[in-house]
Design a protein around this motif. Structure first.
Motif, mmCIF file in Angstrom:
data_model
loop_
_atom_site.group_PDB
_atom_site.id
_atom_site.type_symbol
_atom_site.label_atom_id
_atom_site.label_comp_id
_atom_site.label_asym_id
_atom_site.label_seq_id
_atom_site.Cartn_x
_atom_site.Cartn_y
_atom_site.Cartn_z
ATOM 1 N N ILE A 1 0.835 -1.209 0.000
ATOM 2 C CA ILE A 1 0.000 0.000 0.000
ATOM 3 C C ILE A 1 0.871 1.261 0.000
ATOM 4 O O ILE A 1 1.664 1.480 0.920
ATOM 5 N N ILE A 2 0.690 2.074 -1.036
ATOM 6 C CA ILE A 2 1.412 3.346 -1.156
ATOM 7 C C ILE A 2 0.387 4.477 -1.131
ATOM 8 O O ILE A 2 -0.626 4.453 -1.838
ATOM 9 N N LEU A 3 0.644 5.464 -0.300
ATOM 10 C CA LEU A 3 -0.244 6.628 -0.208
ATOM 11 C C LEU A 3 0.478 7.875 -0.680
ATOM 12 O O LEU A 3 1.713 7.944 -0.676
ATOM 13 N N ASN B 1 -8.910 -1.562 -0.059
ATOM 14 C CA ASN B 1 -10.199 -1.728 -0.730
ATOM 15 C C ASN B 1 -11.311 -0.983 -0.003
ATOM 16 O O ASN B 1 -12.483 -1.337 -0.100
ATOM 17 N N GLY B 2 -10.949 0.053 0.739
ATOM 18 C CA GLY B 2 -11.966 0.844 1.432
ATOM 19 C C GLY B 2 -12.750 1.711 0.459
ATOM 20 O O GLY B 2 -12.292 2.030 -0.640
ATOM 21 N N PRO C 1 -12.926 5.532 -3.943
ATOM 22 C CA PRO C 1 -11.949 4.502 -3.560
ATOM 23 C C PRO C 1 -10.981 5.020 -2.512
ATOM 24 O O PRO C 1 -10.394 6.096 -2.668
ATOM 25 N N SER C 2 -10.815 4.262 -1.440
ATOM 26 C CA SER C 2 -10.016 4.743 -0.317
ATOM 27 C C SER C 2 -9.171 3.623 0.281
ATOM 28 O O SER C 2 -9.452 2.439 0.111
ATOM 29 N N VAL C 3 -8.148 4.055 0.991
ATOM 30 C CA VAL C 3 -7.398 3.162 1.883
ATOM 31 C C VAL C 3 -8.004 3.331 3.265
ATOM 32 O O VAL C 3 -8.312 4.451 3.687
ATOM 33 N N VAL C 4 -8.221 2.226 3.963
ATOM 34 C CA VAL C 4 -8.784 2.321 5.303
ATOM 35 C C VAL C 4 -7.770 1.810 6.318
ATOM 36 O O VAL C 4 -7.120 0.792 6.108
#
Length: 393
Positions: free
Chosen positions: A274-276, A311-312, A317-320
């Protein structure tokens, strides 16, 4: 387009008092003029020496940006200029392409000199028009007065809220900052006594107490400054790509001391991939506040788990990031207040830990600054889960 001037006059209430043969005389004196859309017919302050009849199109009567009326076919404007030489009190502009019929003051005087009943009827009409205009102005004044009253009430409410916020902040600073400062002052006295007795072990212990007290004071001041910047919108995000796993591991390291004191297991379940894109330091501060809060309200030997998922979805589409604890929980009717600055829900932790009452508000504002949202689920006695949603882009 040919204009039947007599027919136009027959349809006007303005000219009903006059016989048909005089209408024909007036019709012969009317000057047909054409104006393009947006053209100024006359401006406020100009000397008036004629009136206009709208034969086709639409006009607006206005005072700067305030529109008094809109006039269409068969309506009259500038009629007061037939009776006096005062400057125009309002401006008139073509809303559409227009055809106007102009009657000059000199022509008007010439006609009424020969027909008294015409002059009498026109004066009555002018008085009625003046009353209608005054009524419109009165209604508009009342509307503006109501709008101004509402605005003043809103401003007063905002000022009351600002003053309440200021009072709460002053109360917090005076109370929460007083405690560590008083503790430092008292501990200095203990150090003096220990030095007289050459008791270095006690001196070392007292210096540790001063260090902890000063940290509490510094944290409070930093929280207030950070919150002030967030509220004023002066904080700029330094957005870059970073590994979410790396961020969470660093935050857990920062809170490890708090967890060890209570023998609380803090575990991360975060995939490598996961990259933000965001301000890593600001997000670390937000997560640190939430994680510290979870540890604070979890009893000794409890557990806090940080889990992430890319998969938030919360509108996009979001990272949770889930921070789930086995703590004392929050009453359902109090959940919304935990993010309120200087919230009355401020509670001591399970080992008497104190907070500034600002950490959760700061955490929420940082997440929202990134376009994200925090969702809280909690059950008294069973724990709390904070779900932090951050957009992928």
């Amino acid at each position: 387009m040919s204009i039947d001037k007599v027919k136009v006059l027959e349809g006007l209430e303005f000219f009903k008092p006059i016989p048909d043969f005089i209408q024909s005389v007036i019709a012969d004196e009317l000057v047909e003029q054409r104006y393009d859309e947006g053209t100024t017919i006359f401006s406020k302050g100009e000397n008036g020496d004629c009136m206009y009849i709208v034969a086709d199109g639409r006009l607006k009567v206005h005072d700067d940006g305030f529109v008094i009326a809109e006039l269409g076919k068969g309506e009259v404007v500038g009629e007061f200029a037939l009776l006096d030489d005062f400057p125009r009190s309002l401006s008139v502009t073509a809303i559409t392409d227009c055809i106007l019929l102009r009657l000059d003051q000199s022509t008007f005087y010439s006609i009424i000199a020969r027909r008294f009943e015409f002059a009498h009827g026109l004066v009555k009409l002018l008085v009625r028009r003046l009353r209608e205009q005054n009524e419109r102005l009165r209604e508009e004044y009342e509307k503006r007065e109501v709008a101004l009253t509402i605005k003043v009430e809103q401003t007063n409410e905002e000022l009351v809220a600002i003053m309440s916020h200021k009072d709460a902040m002053v109360k917090t600073v005076s109370h929460d900052l007083k405690s560590p400062l008083a503790s430092i002052g008292a501990t200095v006295g203990l150090i003096r006594d220990a030095l007289k007795e050459n008791n270095l072990a006690d001196v070392e212990r007292y210096l540790g107490m001063i260090e902890r007290s000063s940290s509490v004071g510094v944290r409070l001041i930093e929280d207030i400054l950070n919150l002030s910047k967030l509220n004023s919108g002066t904080i700029l995000l330094n957005k870059k790509e970073f590994s979410l796993k790396h961020l969470i591991e660093n935050v857990i390291t920062l809170t490890q001391g708090l967890a060890l004191e209570k023998n609380i297991e803090v575990r991360a379940e975060t995939p490598d991939k996961i990259i933000l894109v965001g301000d890593q330091l600001k997000l670390a501060q937000s997560l640190n506040n939430i994680l510290s809060n979870a540890i604070k309200f979890t009893p000794p030997n409890g557990q806090v788990v940080c889990r992430t998922d890319d998969n938030g979805f919360l509108g996009k589409p979001s990272v949770v990031i889930e921070i789930r604890d086995t703590g004392i929980g929050i009453p359902k009717d109090k959940i919304d207040t935990i993010f309120t600055e200087f919230s009355s829900l401020q509670r001591m932790g399970t080992k008497g830990e104190k907070g500034t009452g600002l950490g959760m508000s700061i955490a929420k504002k940082i997440v929202e600054l990134h376009g994200g949202k925090i969702v809280v689920e909690s059950e008294v006695g069973k724990g709390t889960t904070f779900s932090i949603y951050l957009p992928k882009e």
